[in-house]
Design an enzyme around this catalytic site. Sequence first.
Site, PDB file in Angstrom:
ATOM      1  CE  LYS A 237      -4.189  -2.291   2.172  1.00 57.96           C
ATOM      2  NZ  LYS A 237      -5.010  -2.255   3.219  1.00 57.96           N
TER       3      LYS A 237
ATOM      4  N   GLY B  46       1.977  -0.277   9.209  1.00 63.90           N
ATOM      5  CA  GLY B  46       1.842  -0.279   7.606  1.00 63.90           C
ATOM      6  C   GLY B  46       0.725   0.580   7.259  1.00 63.90           C
TER       7      GLY B  46
END
Length: 417
Positions: free
Chosen positions: A60, A122
């Site tokens: 991502k 993340g």
Amino acid sequence: MAMHYGLIGKSLVHSLSPEIHAALIPGISYACRELPSEAAVHAFLKSRAFSGVNVTVPYKRTVLEDLDWLSPTAQAIGAVNCIVQRGRKLYGYNTDFIGLDTMLKRHAVVLQGRTVAILGTGGAARCAAYVVRRAGGRFVFVSRNPGPKMISYDELYRKEAAFSVLIQATPVGMFPEGEKSAVDLKRLPSIRTVIDLVANPLRTGLQFAAKMLGRTYIGGFEMLVRQAAKADAYFFNTTIDEAHIQRCMTEIRQAHQNIVLIGMPSSGKTSVAATLGKSLHRPVLSMDEQLAKQFGKPIRQVFAEEGEAAFRRAEEALAISLRNKSGYVIATGGGMILSAAGMQALGGNGIFVWLDRDFRYLKADAERPLSANQADLRALYAARHSRYEKYSDVRIENNGTIEEAVALIREKVLNVG
């Protein structure tokens, strides 16, 4: 090979995304494309061989450098999970934010003024932080490798009194390792609300632990569907209304969720399971019947010759082997609730339906090793009743006919008559 729409990530074999997008947009051409490295991700995006893609772990943030434009939300979060190609240019969005924010609001989770522990660092964790901040809450990242503005798991346990909400934003607990949990909730008594962003299985080990401790918990399946709906809105320049999203969530959850019947011996689990399975066109599995076949003899004989402990070990092993089944009706043995590991395994993709039959209607049976007479049955009822209550997600008063019990399950579990 070009694809119209799809999902890119490292490991996608168990992804629910194709099924979700097919439900949201019937007829969509949506595929999964596993990419083994960041270099492969950059090459794929450079090829422009797609119309639109979703992005999942661990890429991502990797995709950011390949995009021509970022939405303000994606810029603020620093992660992208939706890319649309328009005129050979790549536009990046973060629809995880919409999915998580809407899910929390619909479940009336209050973040304002609360301090949230976010597990992970993340893209999903960054999205969670953005949601918390916008809602007026405070957050702290928790990492195995702590650095500036983040703490270790040991420090989380030491300072747990400072937190009231936990958001699990790591892949820990993802299928096929749904039993794993990043934290021990028993060591976090101040945390009363648990949000786990893992969507598959439907109920992770962390969520199951929250249930057992009486904490509020929400899994990531709803977030996954809601972010997919927003991605499809970007892909096709359309709007997907709330009613359609709700229908899709219900349809997919019911297709994957097992209905697991628990209750006392002679409470009707096997008979109700058979009729319910036929009614819903689902496969039926009776654990006691399976175990009798496995041992090659009746269960009462197993108890007499090999002992209860041997039977319980086999029963637990069978439950664990069923962890990844979906769409079944499962009738458990009366003593299944004695195994925490077995119940957790069955609860991953299962909803526990307690067939609670009044003691007046329970029957002693010489073929049942622990309830051969009324005295034994009464003692068993007293010992186990609270366990059935603790594990159950839905309670059905099963004092009538099999058909009445099936109708109640269809109404309470499936919302159909």
